[in-house]
Design a protein around this motif. Structure first.
Motif, PDB file in Angstrom:
ATOM      1  N   SER A  80     -19.121  -7.047  61.140  1.00 25.49           N
ATOM      2  CA  SER A  80     -18.087  -7.577  60.251  1.00 25.49           C
ATOM      3  C   SER A  80     -16.922  -8.099  61.084  1.00 25.49           C
ATOM      4  CB  SER A  80     -17.606  -6.482  59.291  1.00 25.49           C
ATOM      5  OG  SER A  80     -16.609  -6.969  58.426  1.00 25.49           O
ATOM      6  N   ILE A  82     -13.423 -10.189  61.841  1.00 30.89           N
ATOM      7  CA  ILE A  82     -12.154 -10.438  61.158  1.00 30.89           C
ATOM      8  C   ILE A  82     -11.769 -11.912  61.320  1.00 30.89           C
ATOM      9  CG2 ILE A  82      -9.736  -9.733  60.967  1.00 30.89           C
ATOM     10  CD1 ILE A  82     -10.514  -7.148  62.460  1.00 30.89           C
ATOM     11  N   LEU A 171      -6.785  -5.789  54.591  1.00 27.07           N
ATOM     12  CA  LEU A 171      -7.596  -5.252  55.666  1.00 27.07           C
ATOM     13  C   LEU A 171      -7.695  -3.735  55.526  1.00 27.07           C
ATOM     14  CD1 LEU A 171      -6.110  -7.308  58.666  1.00 27.07           C
ATOM     15  CD2 LEU A 171      -8.438  -7.535  57.753  1.00 27.07           C
ATOM     16  N   ASN A 185     -12.023  -5.297  58.678  1.00 24.16           N
ATOM     17  CA  ASN A 185     -12.153  -5.936  57.373  1.00 24.16           C
ATOM     18  C   ASN A 185     -12.200  -4.900  56.261  1.00 24.16           C
ATOM     19  OD1 ASN A 185     -12.166  -8.717  57.918  1.00 24.16           O
ATOM     20  ND2 ASN A 185     -14.307  -8.659  58.551  1.00 24.16           N
TER      21      ASN A 185
END
Length: 262
Positions: A80, A82, A171, A185
């Motif tokens: 994942s 950002i 976030l 994330n």
């Protein structure tokens, strides 16, 4: 019957010196004999976890970077990254606070600025074994899965008064240790990552055991029927576990595994 065990590292599986218990290899062999899967879930990066476990870790699964990276059978199955604009916003915010050192975490290395203090570097090197010094973090051209902020004096104060209010809605912002703030994330946490592994293996909550000691373990603890918070954890963490394990100094993870799984 327990089919999967997930454990945090620092303050949980590792002792007060950051070392694996001597009996760990024997317990790992006994788990393998019963086809019980062991998952290491940590804020540490994959390359550091590989160094921590060496050859005995080849058959482990890894939830790395607090859930932003998942490795199964030596392959990344989930990552994942950002958004780069958000990375730059966090860098700018962090640099406004005296005593902050920013680490950008990619799959294969950690980026720090060359002017990072010796005190910060000594702390950073405990967890990040591959460090790439750069002149300016904003010029890093890599996929960043986690932003870590090290402050040796006011980490929790900065977490609650600065970073959570500013970035908490967009976030995942969490304290991962006394001097550490981890930012990833939304939806990238140890719990989501563990659920992905459980679904892949068709393992249920009732078949899962989890160990943790700090706030970045909360979501992961919620995924297990056998949820253990360490005795050495902050008192307000203990509400998130169904059970309390003996402290990491007493090798509480191994004791609970023997009692409940072996």
């Amino acid at each position: 019957m327990i089919k999967l065990i997930a454990t945090d590292m620092d303050g949980t599986l590792l002792d007060e010196n950051g070392v694996l218990p001597i009996e760990f290899t024997e317990i790992l062999d006994r788990l393998a004999a019963k086809n019980i899967k062991l998952v290491v879930a940590s804020g540490r990066p994959y390359y550091t976890l590989q160094a921590n476990f060496g050859p005995i870790g080849e058959n482990l699964s890894y939830i790395c970077e607090n859930g932003a990276l998942v490795v199964e059978n030596g392959k990344i199955i989930y990552e994942s990254s950002i958004d780069r604009n958000l990375v730059h916003e966090v860098i700018e915010c962090a640099k406004e606070i005296v005593g902050n050192a920013v680490i950008l975490c990619a799959a294969n290395c950690a980026y720090v600025e060359k002017n990072c203090s010796e005190g910060h570097l000594n702390e950073i090197k405990k967890y990040y074994k591959i460090i790439n010094p750069v002149d300016d973090l904003k010029n890093v051209d890599d996929d960043i899965v986690k932003i870590t902020i090290c402050n040796l004096e006011n980490s929790l104060e900065n977490l609650n008064n600065v970073f959570k209010p500013k970035f908490g809605d967009i976030l995942n912002v969490v304290g991962s240790g006394e001097v550490w703030i981890d930012i990833s994330n939304t939806g990238a946490n140890k719990g989501v990552a563990l659920r992905k592994l459980m679904n892949t293996e068709n393992i249920t909550k009732e078949e899962t055991m989890v160990f943790g000691d700090y706030y970045n373990d909360i979501e992961m603890l919620a995924e297990a029927e056998y949820s253990f918070v360490m005795e050495n954890a902050p008192e307000d963490m203990k509400q998130y576990g169904k059970y309390i394990a003996a402290s990491n100094i007493e090798h509480g993870v191994l004791k609970a595994i023997i009692e409940y799984a072996l």
